[in-house]
Design a protein around this motif. Sequence first.
Motif, PDB file in Angstrom:
ATOM      1  N   VAL A   7      -0.484  12.633 -38.889  1.00 30.02           N
ATOM      2  CA  VAL A   7      -1.708  13.388 -38.627  1.00 30.02           C
ATOM      3  C   VAL A   7      -1.685  14.651 -39.475  1.00 30.02           C
ATOM      4  O   VAL A   7      -0.880  15.557 -39.248  1.00 30.02           O
ATOM      5  N   ALA A  37      -6.593  11.635 -34.062  1.00 25.55           N
ATOM      6  CA  ALA A  37      -5.159  11.487 -33.771  1.00 25.55           C
ATOM      7  C   ALA A  37      -4.925  11.016 -32.340  1.00 25.55           C
ATOM      8  O   ALA A  37      -4.142  10.090 -32.098  1.00 25.55           O
ATOM      9  N   LEU A  51       2.886  15.390 -36.827  1.00 19.68           N
ATOM     10  CA  LEU A  51       1.663  16.097 -36.471  1.00 19.68           C
ATOM     11  C   LEU A  51       1.593  17.494 -37.091  1.00 19.68           C
ATOM     12  O   LEU A  51       2.467  18.323 -36.859  1.00 19.68           O
TER      13      LEU A  51
END
Length: 126
Positions: A7, A37, A51
């Motif tokens: 992400v 996400a 992330l």
Amino acid sequence: MKKILIVDDEKNIILSLKMLLIKEKFQVLTAMDGIEAVNMAQEHIPDIIFLDIVLPKLNGYLVCEALKEDINTKNIPVIFISAKTQEEDIKRAFKVGGDDYIVKPFTYQEIQNSIHKYIEEDEGNE
């Protein structure tokens, strides 16, 4: 085949990580904003999530909180990858449920170490 969700809103980060992970024989999923996400993680249940913090629509902290509150995604390891190096940013990442924190620019070795820390190698048992 193990699944990894990347992400990040920077295409070059996604591309370089994706190339590395495909070479390492992982199935790679990508999302470029926080809402995408959360949806991708809930739909595909990846084995690990890389992330970023600064994302459109929903920041990485909120994404992590949402995933950790969901019974289906709460056990997925979340590794923050961010250019934020302030101690309070890093502490907040762990506070919302992050499992690890890698500072950009990262090395492939850091990524590999992180993967091996959270994903068991199951040779031939896929």
